[in-house]
Scaffold this motif. Structure first.
Motif, PDB file in Angstrom:
ATOM      1  N   GLY A  28       4.644 -13.025  -4.548  1.00 25.13           N
ATOM      2  CA  GLY A  28       3.921 -12.275  -3.564  1.00 25.13           C
ATOM      3  C   GLY A  28       4.761 -11.833  -2.169  1.00 25.13           C
ATOM      4  O   GLY A  28       4.695 -10.640  -2.059  1.00 25.13           O
ATOM      5  N   ALA A  29       5.649 -12.591  -1.967  1.00 32.87           N
ATOM      6  CA  ALA A  29       6.667 -12.257  -0.786  1.00 32.87           C
ATOM      7  C   ALA A  29       7.500 -11.053  -1.264  1.00 32.87           C
ATOM      8  O   ALA A  29       7.738  -9.973  -0.437  1.00 32.87           O
ATOM      9  CB  ALA A  29       7.606 -13.412  -0.407  1.00 32.87           C
ATOM     10  N   ILE A  30       8.025 -11.138  -2.412  1.00 32.64           N
ATOM     11  CA  ILE A  30       8.992 -10.016  -2.850  1.00 32.64           C
ATOM     12  C   ILE A  30       8.092  -8.677  -3.057  1.00 32.64           C
ATOM     13  O   ILE A  30       8.356  -7.516  -2.689  1.00 32.64           O
ATOM     14  CB  ILE A  30       9.542 -10.346  -4.415  1.00 32.64           C
ATOM     15  N   ILE A  36       6.450  -1.962   1.249  1.00 33.38           N
ATOM     16  CA  ILE A  36       6.918  -1.406   2.380  1.00 33.38           C
ATOM     17  C   ILE A  36       7.372  -0.182   2.229  1.00 33.38           C
ATOM     18  O   ILE A  36       6.968   1.103   2.628  1.00 33.38           O
ATOM     19  CB  ILE A  36       7.400  -2.414   3.626  1.00 33.38           C
ATOM     20  N   PRO A  37       8.592   0.016   1.679  1.00 33.12           N
ATOM     21  CA  PRO A  37       9.319   1.300   1.178  1.00 33.12           C
ATOM     22  C   PRO A  37       8.368   2.276   0.410  1.00 33.12           C
ATOM     23  O   PRO A  37       8.324   3.452   0.536  1.00 33.12           O
ATOM     24  CB  PRO A  37      10.674   1.057   0.669  1.00 33.12           C
ATOM     25  N   VAL A  38       7.545   1.570  -0.568  1.00 37.59           N
ATOM     26  CA  VAL A  38       6.828   2.488  -1.462  1.00 37.59           C
ATOM     27  C   VAL A  38       5.615   3.011  -0.545  1.00 37.59           C
ATOM     28  O   VAL A  38       5.387   4.211  -1.029  1.00 37.59           O
ATOM     29  CB  VAL A  38       6.072   1.519  -2.448  1.00 37.59           C
ATOM     30  N   ILE A  39       5.063   2.300   0.241  1.00 39.00           N
ATOM     31  CA  ILE A  39       4.018   2.881   1.236  1.00 39.00           C
ATOM     32  C   ILE A  39       4.743   4.175   1.905  1.00 39.00           C
ATOM     33  O   ILE A  39       3.973   5.311   1.911  1.00 39.00           O
ATOM     34  CB  ILE A  39       3.603   2.025   2.294  1.00 39.00           C
ATOM     35  N   ILE A  65      -0.182  -0.254   8.365  1.00 39.87           N
ATOM     36  CA  ILE A  65       0.049  -0.495   7.195  1.00 39.87           C
ATOM     37  C   ILE A  65       0.958  -1.420   7.026  1.00 39.87           C
ATOM     38  O   ILE A  65       1.228  -2.712   6.223  1.00 39.87           O
ATOM     39  CB  ILE A  65      -0.111   0.610   6.028  1.00 39.87           C
ATOM     40  N   THR A  66       2.399  -0.855   7.484  1.00 41.89           N
ATOM     41  CA  THR A  66       3.652  -1.380   7.389  1.00 41.89           C
ATOM     42  C   THR A  66       3.348  -2.974   8.112  1.00 41.89           C
ATOM     43  O   THR A  66       4.068  -4.009   7.788  1.00 41.89           O
ATOM     44  CB  THR A  66       4.549  -1.048   8.163  1.00 41.89           C
ATOM     45  N   VAL A  67       2.919  -2.895   9.305  1.00 43.75           N
ATOM     46  CA  VAL A  67       2.770  -4.082  10.245  1.00 43.75           C
ATOM     47  C   VAL A  67       1.964  -5.191   9.534  1.00 43.75           C
ATOM     48  O   VAL A  67       2.178  -6.374   9.505  1.00 43.75           O
ATOM     49  CB  VAL A  67       2.354  -3.946  11.535  1.00 43.75           C
ATOM     50  N   VAL A  68       1.018  -4.742   8.968  1.00 45.34           N
ATOM     51  CA  VAL A  68       0.000  -5.802   8.110  1.00 45.34           C
ATOM     52  C   VAL A  68       0.756  -6.462   6.889  1.00 45.34           C
ATOM     53  O   VAL A  68       0.622  -7.493   6.697  1.00 45.34           O
ATOM     54  CB  VAL A  68      -1.163  -4.898   7.557  1.00 45.34           C
ATOM     55  N   CYS A  72       1.613 -10.395   6.517  1.00 47.48           N
ATOM     56  CA  CYS A  72       1.259 -10.793   5.347  1.00 47.48           C
ATOM     57  C   CYS A  72       2.369 -11.560   4.937  1.00 47.48           C
ATOM     58  O   CYS A  72       2.374 -12.823   4.264  1.00 47.48           O
ATOM     59  CB  CYS A  72       0.821  -9.857   4.529  1.00 47.48           C
ATOM     60  N   PHE A  73       3.643 -10.876   4.953  1.00 45.66           N
ATOM     61  CA  PHE A  73       4.966 -11.541   4.509  1.00 45.66           C
ATOM     62  C   PHE A  73       5.196 -12.798   5.072  1.00 45.66           C
ATOM     63  O   PHE A  73       5.476 -14.040   4.676  1.00 45.66           O
ATOM     64  CB  PHE A  73       6.059 -10.486   4.460  1.00 45.66           C
ATOM     65  N   VAL A  74       4.995 -12.735   6.514  1.00 46.55           N
ATOM     66  CA  VAL A  74       5.132 -14.025   7.183  1.00 46.55           C
ATOM     67  C   VAL A  74       4.248 -14.985   6.890  1.00 46.55           C
ATOM     68  O   VAL A  74       4.549 -16.194   6.854  1.00 46.55           O
ATOM     69  CB  VAL A  74       4.912 -13.708   8.600  1.00 46.55           C
TER      70      VAL A  74
END
Length: 178
Positions: A28-30, A36-39, A65-68, A72-74
């Motif tokens: 999930g982290a990966i 992020i770059p895909v977005i 979206i990037t911040v979310v 979520c990664f955190v």
């Protein structure tokens, strides 16, 4: 003297389950980091999906979206550490020596992680709600709530940490008197 818990089925299941959960959290982290770059590379598709009367610009929407995704990664990373600590505790029980100071520390860390996930989840929900407004026609929903079960879990973990700390001190005192 052999350890009667060395082959305990529940401990084996716990070990297997924590490893599986850690593997899934790692994947999930990966996925979140790759997203992020895909977005940002999919700006044209996102612009098409946005409502024409959106109050957010494309840049603001992509930023939200990037911040979310980063938050979520955190959360996923914190959950990974939570389960790593749980696996170490399970291993120490299997070794027959759970009342060690390190387990007390692990339980405290797990309590703080549980609270940390709750704290990080609040802005995720708020920013997610803001970003979802840009896609009104897409029927996005965002749930915002404070998980009482997680708060109870955190308190329980802090109490268990004290129990383990006290048990380790009692054992050290007992060994010192023998």
């Amino acid at each position: 003297m052999s350890n009667p818990l060395a082959n305990d089925a529940l401990l084996k299941f716990g070990r297997i389950l924590t490893v599986i959960v850690q593997a899934l959290l790692g994947l999930g982290a990966i996925a979140l980091i790759i997203a992020i770059p895909v977005i940002w590379l999919s700006q044209s598709h996102i612009a098409e999906a946005m409502s024409a009367d959106s109050s957010l610009s494309l840049g603001a929407t992509l930023g939200a979206i990037t911040v979310v995704l980063l938050l979520c990664f955190v959360i996923v990373s914190l959950a990974f550490v939570f389960f790593r600590n749980l696996k170490h505790i399970i291993d120490s029980v299997g070794e027959g020596d759970p009342f060690v100071p390190e387990n007390s520390r692990r339980l405290s860390v797990m309590g703080w992680i549980t609270l940390g996930i709750q704290v990080v989840a609040l802005p995720v929900a708020g920013i997610g709600l803001l970003a979802a407004k840009a896609f009104e026609e897409q029927n996005f929903t965002v749930d915002v709530d404070l998980d009482l079960g997680a708060i109870i879990l955190a308190v329980t973990l802090f109490i268990l940490a004290r129990v383990f700390r006290h048990g380790a001190l009692m054992r050290a005192d007992l060994e010192g008197t023998v």
